[in-house]
Design an enzyme around this catalytic site. Structure first.
Site, PDB file in Angstrom:
ATOM      1  N   SER A  16       0.839  -1.193   0.000  1.00  7.78           N
ATOM      2  CA  SER A  16       0.000   0.000   0.000  1.00  7.78           C
ATOM      3  C   SER A  16       0.877   1.246   0.000  1.00  7.78           C
ATOM      4  O   SER A  16       1.638   1.493   0.940  1.00  7.78           O
ATOM      5  CB  SER A  16      -0.892   0.005   1.243  1.00  7.78           C
ATOM      6  OG  SER A  16      -1.469   1.293   1.374  1.00  7.78           O
ATOM      7  N   HIS A  41      -1.447  -1.218  -4.193  1.00  9.68           N
ATOM      8  CA  HIS A  41      -2.685  -0.740  -3.576  1.00  9.68           C
ATOM      9  C   HIS A  41      -2.599   0.767  -3.369  1.00  9.68           C
ATOM     10  O   HIS A  41      -1.621   1.271  -2.805  1.00  9.68           O
ATOM     11  CB  HIS A  41      -2.883  -1.461  -2.239  1.00  9.68           C
ATOM     12  CG  HIS A  41      -4.181  -1.193  -1.565  1.00  9.68           C
ATOM     13  ND1 HIS A  41      -5.356  -1.830  -1.930  1.00  9.68           N
ATOM     14  CD2 HIS A  41      -4.500  -0.371  -0.541  1.00  9.68           C
ATOM     15  CE1 HIS A  41      -6.335  -1.406  -1.142  1.00  9.68           C
ATOM     16  NE2 HIS A  41      -5.844  -0.524  -0.299  1.00  9.68           N
ATOM     17  N   ASP A  43      -4.546   4.046  -1.861  1.00  8.53           N
ATOM     18  CA  ASP A  43      -5.607   4.461  -0.945  1.00  8.53           C
ATOM     19  C   ASP A  43      -6.055   5.887  -1.219  1.00  8.53           C
ATOM     20  O   ASP A  43      -5.301   6.832  -1.018  1.00  8.53           O
ATOM     21  CB  ASP A  43      -5.115   4.347   0.500  1.00  8.53           C
ATOM     22  CG  ASP A  43      -5.006   2.896   0.934  1.00  8.53           C
ATOM     23  OD1 ASP A  43      -6.020   2.186   0.816  1.00  8.53           O
ATOM     24  OD2 ASP A  43      -3.929   2.482   1.375  1.00  8.53           O
ATOM     25  N   MET A  45      -8.522   8.865  -0.190  1.00  8.12           N
ATOM     26  CA  MET A  45      -9.328   9.333   0.947  1.00  8.12           C
ATOM     27  C   MET A  45      -9.753  10.772   0.717  1.00  8.12           C
ATOM     28  O   MET A  45      -8.974  11.581   0.205  1.00  8.12           O
ATOM     29  CB  MET A  45      -8.505   9.254   2.231  1.00  8.12           C
ATOM     30  CG  MET A  45      -7.928   7.871   2.499  1.00  8.12           C
ATOM     31  SD  MET A  45      -7.153   7.805   4.123  1.00  8.12           S
ATOM     32  CE  MET A  45      -6.318   6.196   4.026  1.00  8.12           C
ATOM     33  N   HIS A  74      -8.407   1.841  -3.955  1.00 10.86           N
ATOM     34  CA  HIS A  74      -9.365   1.687  -2.856  1.00 10.86           C
ATOM     35  C   HIS A  74      -9.967   3.057  -2.564  1.00 10.86           C
ATOM     36  O   HIS A  74      -9.299   3.934  -2.030  1.00 10.86           O
ATOM     37  CB  HIS A  74      -8.591   1.119  -1.648  1.00 10.86           C
ATOM     38  CG  HIS A  74      -9.392   0.994  -0.397  1.00 10.86           C
ATOM     39  ND1 HIS A  74      -8.817   0.746   0.825  1.00 10.86           N
ATOM     40  CD2 HIS A  74     -10.726   1.060  -0.159  1.00 10.86           C
ATOM     41  CE1 HIS A  74      -9.752   0.689   1.747  1.00 10.86           C
ATOM     42  NE2 HIS A  74     -10.920   0.879   1.194  1.00 10.86           N
ATOM     43  N   MET A  76     -11.901   5.373  -0.585  1.00  9.16           N
ATOM     44  CA  MET A  76     -12.496   5.682   0.726  1.00  9.16           C
ATOM     45  C   MET A  76     -13.085   7.079   0.625  1.00  9.16           C
ATOM     46  O   MET A  76     -12.620   8.039   1.262  1.00  9.16           O
ATOM     47  CB  MET A  76     -11.417   5.588   1.815  1.00  9.16           C
ATOM     48  CG  MET A  76     -11.037   4.154   2.121  1.00  9.16           C
ATOM     49  SD  MET A  76      -9.512   4.019   3.064  1.00  9.16           S
ATOM     50  CE  MET A  76      -8.341   3.998   1.705  1.00  9.16           C
ATOM     51  N   MET A 145     -12.078  -4.913   5.248  1.00 10.45           N
ATOM     52  CA  MET A 145     -11.179  -4.085   6.048  1.00 10.45           C
ATOM     53  C   MET A 145     -10.916  -4.799   7.368  1.00 10.45           C
ATOM     54  O   MET A 145     -11.854  -5.217   8.050  1.00 10.45           O
ATOM     55  CB  MET A 145     -11.794  -2.702   6.300  1.00 10.45           C
ATOM     56  CG  MET A 145     -11.935  -1.826   5.062  1.00 10.45           C
ATOM     57  SD  MET A 145     -10.396  -1.586   4.146  1.00 10.45           S
ATOM     58  CE  MET A 145      -9.379  -0.736   5.385  1.00 10.45           C
ATOM     59  N   GLY A 150      -8.849   4.645   6.978  1.00  7.07           N
ATOM     60  CA  GLY A 150      -8.450   6.021   7.264  1.00  7.07           C
ATOM     61  C   GLY A 150      -6.965   6.221   7.505  1.00  7.07           C
ATOM     62  O   GLY A 150      -6.417   7.234   7.100  1.00  7.07           O
ATOM     63  N   PHE A 151      -6.330   5.242   8.142  1.00  7.96           N
ATOM     64  CA  PHE A 151      -4.918   5.427   8.476  1.00  7.96           C
ATOM     65  C   PHE A 151      -4.171   4.097   8.379  1.00  7.96           C
ATOM     66  O   PHE A 151      -4.751   3.037   8.626  1.00  7.96           O
ATOM     67  CB  PHE A 151      -4.772   5.980   9.903  1.00  7.96           C
ATOM     68  CG  PHE A 151      -5.409   7.334  10.054  1.00  7.96           C
ATOM     69  CD1 PHE A 151      -4.716   8.494   9.727  1.00  7.96           C
ATOM     70  CD2 PHE A 151      -6.727   7.445  10.490  1.00  7.96           C
ATOM     71  CE1 PHE A 151      -5.318   9.737   9.837  1.00  7.96           C
ATOM     72  CE2 PHE A 151      -7.338   8.683  10.608  1.00  7.96           C
ATOM     73  CZ  PHE A 151      -6.630   9.832  10.269  1.00  7.96           C
ATOM     74  N   GLY A 152      -2.897   4.185   8.022  1.00  4.44           N
ATOM     75  CA  GLY A 152      -2.034   3.018   8.066  1.00  4.44           C
ATOM     76  C   GLY A 152      -1.553   2.775   9.489  1.00  4.44           C
ATOM     77  O   GLY A 152      -1.791   3.588  10.382  1.00  4.44           O
ATOM     78  N   GLY A 153      -0.897   1.640   9.675  1.00  2.00           N
ATOM     79  CA  GLY A 153      -0.228   1.374  10.945  1.00  2.00           C
ATOM     80  C   GLY A 153      -1.119   0.980  12.104  1.00  2.00           C
ATOM     81  O   GLY A 153      -0.693   1.015  13.253  1.00  2.00           O
ATOM     82  N   ASP A 180      -7.256  -5.855   4.183  1.00  2.00           N
ATOM     83  CA  ASP A 180      -6.529  -4.583   4.214  1.00  2.00           C
ATOM     84  C   ASP A 180      -6.509  -4.036   5.632  1.00  2.00           C
ATOM     85  O   ASP A 180      -7.560  -3.708   6.189  1.00  2.00           O
ATOM     86  CB  ASP A 180      -7.229  -3.606   3.258  1.00  2.00           C
ATOM     87  CG  ASP A 180      -6.534  -2.259   3.154  1.00  2.00           C
ATOM     88  OD1 ASP A 180      -5.447  -2.081   3.723  1.00  2.00           O
ATOM     89  OD2 ASP A 180      -7.111  -1.379   2.474  1.00  2.00           O
ATOM     90  N   GLY A 181      -5.298  -3.927   6.176  1.00  5.80           N
ATOM     91  CA  GLY A 181      -5.137  -3.315   7.486  1.00  5.80           C
ATOM     92  C   GLY A 181      -4.479  -4.230   8.493  1.00  5.80           C
ATOM     93  O   GLY A 181      -4.988  -5.316   8.768  1.00  5.80           O
ATOM     94  N   GLY A 182      -3.321  -3.816   8.977  1.00  7.56           N
ATOM     95  CA  GLY A 182      -2.636  -4.602  10.008  1.00  7.56           C
ATOM     96  C   GLY A 182      -2.096  -5.930   9.522  1.00  7.56           C
ATOM     97  O   GLY A 182      -1.881  -6.842  10.333  1.00  7.56           O
ATOM     98  N   GLY A 202       0.894  -2.184   4.013  1.00  6.22           N
ATOM     99  CA  GLY A 202       1.563  -0.885   3.943  1.00  6.22           C
ATOM    100  C   GLY A 202       2.799  -0.863   4.814  1.00  6.22           C
ATOM    101  O   GLY A 202       3.937  -0.962   4.336  1.00  6.22           O
TER     102      GLY A 202
HETATM  103  C1  DX5 Z   1      -6.269   2.094   5.609  1.00 10.38           C
HETATM  104  C2  DX5 Z   1      -5.853   1.726   4.212  1.00 10.38           C
HETATM  105  C3  DX5 Z   1      -4.812   0.668   4.137  1.00 10.38           C
HETATM  106  C4  DX5 Z   1      -3.500   1.002   4.807  1.00 10.38           C
HETATM  107  C5  DX5 Z   1      -2.970  -0.257   5.395  1.00 10.38           C
HETATM  108  O1  DX5 Z   1      -7.352   2.947   5.538  1.00 10.38           O
HETATM  109  O2  DX5 Z   1      -6.968   1.263   3.471  1.00 10.38           O
HETATM  110  O3  DX5 Z   1      -4.605   0.253   2.794  1.00 10.38           O
HETATM  111  O4  DX5 Z   1      -2.538   1.519   3.924  1.00 10.38           O
HETATM  112  O5  DX5 Z   1      -1.862   0.050   6.142  1.00 10.38           O
HETATM  113  P1  DX5 Z   1      -1.162  -1.008   7.103  1.00 10.38           P
HETATM  114  O6  DX5 Z   1      -0.718  -2.169   6.270  1.00 10.38           O
HETATM  115  O7  DX5 Z   1      -0.040  -0.227   7.676  1.00 10.38           O
HETATM  116  O8  DX5 Z   1      -2.179  -1.425   8.135  1.00 10.38           O
HETATM  117 ZN    ZN Z   2      -6.652   0.362   1.459  1.00 11.02          ZN
END
Ligand code: DX5
Ligand code: ZN
Length: 230
Positions: A16, A41, A43, A45, A74, A76, A145, A150-153, A180-182, A202
């Site tokens: 991502s 990927h 993102d 937003m 993606h 959002m 999801m 909304g946010f990575g990490g 997607d996510g974590g 990501g």
């Molecule tokens: C979150 C995004 C994800 C994000 C994942 O809203 O849709 O694609 O980049 O990030 P990680 O892999 O760090 O959880």
């Molecule tokens: Zn995403």
């Protein structure tokens, strides 16, 4: 010519861009491509559907120009219908929209396919799973999801594992199930075991220890492969 999500290997690893260094975007993309990424990927937003703001079609167009990887976009955003044509023309290959903001998911998927893209539908962890069930026959991919968009990490939400298992049963063999996510080496196995076969990562890739993208992608792929073939 658009790339098809159906051509992607199982498992497919999708770094991502959100976690990349945007000041060095072309270089970051070249590095993950060389490191074995299967798709990219992206993102998007809008500061409305989610609190964060990221990437628009002008950036996707520039990304398209520097890579052959499938662009998995993606959305959002609150009004995906207003922007799908712009993203398709910018070079997106797959467009995934949120069921939370679309009243007629079947029609949205059909519009996306008319634009030459494959169509994905997604929900947040607390989103309407029933909407996914109804739309499933009309999309190429379902994205679940495993964090709140909304946010990575963020940390992987384990309560999504039974949802992945459930949704998997609604899909045909040719359809793809993305998470997607974590997603990290310690969570990807459980997601794969539950039925996911496209993995967005990501932080796990772009923030890998020592900047070793090759190792990060290989570790993810190996763990997912083990779970998928078990
Ligand atoms: C979150 C995004 C994800 C994000 C994942 O809203 O849709 O694609 O980049 O990030 P990680 O892999 O760090 O959880
Ligand atoms: Zn995403």
């Amino acid at each position: 010519m658009k790339r098809s999500i159906h051509q992607m290997p199982r498992p497919a690893i999708a770094p991502s861009l959100l976690a990349s260094d945007f000041a060095r975007l072309a270089d970051e993309i070249a590095r993950v491509e060389a490191a074995g990424a299967d798709l990219l990927h992206v993102d998007v937003m809008d500061g409305h559907f989610v609190p964060n703001l990221t990437i628009g079609p002008v950036v996707v167009e520039k990304v398209r120009a520097v890579t052959d990887l499938l662009l998995d976009v993606h959305l959002m955003i609150s009004e995906p219908g207003r922007y799908i044509q712009a993203f398709a023309e910018a070079g997106a290959d797959n467009l995934t929209f949120h069921a939370e903001v679309v009243s007629d998911a079947q029609a949205m998927a059909a519009r996306i396919r008319e634009l030459g893209c494959t169509a994905g539908i997604t929900i947040n962890p607390d989103g309407p799973v029933e909407a996914i069930r109804q739309a499933a026959p009309h999309v190429d991919m379902v994205l679940l999801m495993t964090v709140y968009a909304g946010f990575g990490g963020q940390d992987f939400i384990r309560e999504m594992l039974p949802v992945i298992r459930n949704v998997k049963q609604w899909l045909t063999a040719g359809q793809r199930l993305e998470v997607d996510g974590g997603i990290h080496a310690d969570t990807i196995g459980d997601a794969a075991d539950a039925g996911a076969d496209v993995f967005v990562a990501g932080t796990a890739v772009f923030r890998a220890p020592g900047g070793d993208y090759v190792r990060a992608i290989a570790d993810l792929r190996q763990t997912a492969t083990k779970a998928l073939t078990a």
